[in-house]
Design a protein around this motif. Sequence first.
Motif, PDB file in Angstrom:
ATOM      1  N   HIS A 181      23.053   6.470  84.969  1.00 50.80           N
ATOM      2  CA  HIS A 181      24.478   6.108  84.967  1.00 50.80           C
ATOM      3  C   HIS A 181      24.928   5.736  83.562  1.00 50.80           C
ATOM      4  CE1 HIS A 181      24.762   5.170  89.548  1.00 50.80           C
ATOM      5  NE2 HIS A 181      24.076   6.263  89.301  1.00 50.80           N
ATOM      6  N   ARG A 182      26.175   6.055  83.258  1.00 49.85           N
ATOM      7  CA  ARG A 182      26.704   5.864  81.898  1.00 49.85           C
ATOM      8  C   ARG A 182      27.394   4.512  81.733  1.00 49.85           C
ATOM      9  NH1 ARG A 182      23.274   9.893  81.470  1.00 49.85           N
ATOM     10  NH2 ARG A 182      23.975  11.608  80.153  1.00 49.85           N
ATOM     11  N   VAL A 242      18.843  20.355  89.225  1.00 56.44           N
ATOM     12  CA  VAL A 242      18.698  20.950  87.887  1.00 56.44           C
ATOM     13  C   VAL A 242      18.213  22.380  88.062  1.00 56.44           C
ATOM     14  CG1 VAL A 242      17.562  20.808  85.629  1.00 56.44           C
ATOM     15  CG2 VAL A 242      17.957  18.725  86.922  1.00 56.44           C
ATOM     16  N   PHE A 287      20.243   5.013  88.365  1.00 51.96           N
ATOM     17  CA  PHE A 287      20.275   6.468  88.183  1.00 51.96           C
ATOM     18  C   PHE A 287      20.494   7.176  89.512  1.00 51.96           C
ATOM     19  CE2 PHE A 287      15.883   5.375  89.111  1.00 51.96           C
ATOM     20  CZ  PHE A 287      15.486   6.344  89.995  1.00 51.96           C
ATOM     21  N   ASP A 288      20.890   8.443  89.426  1.00 48.77           N
ATOM     22  CA  ASP A 288      20.966   9.318  90.599  1.00 48.77           C
ATOM     23  C   ASP A 288      19.959  10.441  90.416  1.00 48.77           C
ATOM     24  OD1 ASP A 288      23.008   8.048  92.001  1.00 48.77           O
ATOM     25  OD2 ASP A 288      24.540   9.002  90.757  1.00 48.77           O
ATOM     26  N   THR A 289      19.580  11.046  91.518  1.00 48.99           N
ATOM     27  CA  THR A 289      18.760  12.248  91.461  1.00 48.99           C
ATOM     28  C   THR A 289      19.691  13.440  91.678  1.00 48.99           C
ATOM     29  OG1 THR A 289      16.875  11.026  92.282  1.00 48.99           O
ATOM     30  CG2 THR A 289      16.754  13.418  92.469  1.00 48.99           C
ATOM     31  N   VAL A 290      19.684  14.352  90.716  1.00 51.41           N
ATOM     32  CA  VAL A 290      20.663  15.453  90.741  1.00 51.41           C
ATOM     33  C   VAL A 290      19.939  16.798  90.666  1.00 51.41           C
ATOM     34  CG1 VAL A 290      22.481  14.070  89.652  1.00 51.41           C
ATOM     35  CG2 VAL A 290      20.910  15.390  88.223  1.00 51.41           C
ATOM     36  N   THR A 312      16.653  13.305  86.939  1.00 49.51           N
ATOM     37  CA  THR A 312      17.248  11.965  86.901  1.00 49.51           C
ATOM     38  C   THR A 312      18.505  11.968  86.045  1.00 49.51           C
ATOM     39  OG1 THR A 312      15.124  10.889  87.215  1.00 49.51           O
ATOM     40  CG2 THR A 312      16.824   9.591  86.109  1.00 49.51           C
ATOM     41  N   TYR A 313      19.562  11.396  86.569  1.00 53.22           N
ATOM     42  CA  TYR A 313      20.807  11.238  85.815  1.00 53.22           C
ATOM     43  C   TYR A 313      21.092   9.739  85.719  1.00 53.22           C
ATOM     44  CZ  TYR A 313      25.722  11.466  84.521  1.00 53.22           C
ATOM     45  OH  TYR A 313      26.914  11.302  83.878  1.00 53.22           O
TER      46      TYR A 313
END
Length: 207
Positions: free
Chosen positions: A67-68, A54, A49-52, A64-65
């Motif tokens: 990954h797809r 919001v 995941f990345d921290t993005v 938290t984003y």
Amino acid sequence: MEPNVITHPLVADRLRIVRDASSDTAQFRSAMEQLGQMLSYEALTNLEFDTVPVTTPVTETTGTYVHRNVLFVPVLRAGLGILDAALRLVPEASIGFVGMARNEESHVPEAYLASLPKDLDAKQIFVLDPMLATGGSLIATCEELVSRGAKHITAVCVLCAPEGIAALQESGLPVSLVTASIDERLNSDAFIVPGLGDAGDRLFGPR
Ligand code: PRP
């Protein structure tokens, strides 16, 4: 590789239902699906995941984003019994299919389908198969995935035999394993004891 054995009481309860020979098809499917969801949840614990940033209605924060790049690989047929549950957790996932049928005399798996993305090196890969008996089907599946670039694979298997785990460990394949139970042994027909019978037949009918 030491298997991650999930002993949550809800897992144990659904495991009792799938083991019970008197559970009908609907009960078996439902309990198998719930096991698939709970075990997949555990299997997905190391998702990248990345921290993005919001923006909430109140302020700026971070979130938290995930990954797809998740790929689920159900091993046909029985793996289909836990695919929908895994997809509910990661609806963005792609799906690859592997078809394996164990020869009833030799117990060696015969591959009849491999419908997979060509390049797997950027994928987070989860193989779904309710049963790990001799390990032949999972090992053949993982060899196919590694030949297409898979770096690491997590297998979700409801039930395992010690013989299958040993074979997987000896294979040296980059596989982690999440399961609800390591059963006692295989019988002379390579069925897991105490086991649950034939998961594919109980989900879809005898072949
Ligand atoms: C079962 C099971 C696994 C495999 C495990 O499938 O779903 O794929 O056997 O055995 P192994 O570890 O000894 O290889 P089966 O071949 O019965 O096919 P099915 O799912 O179509 O019923």
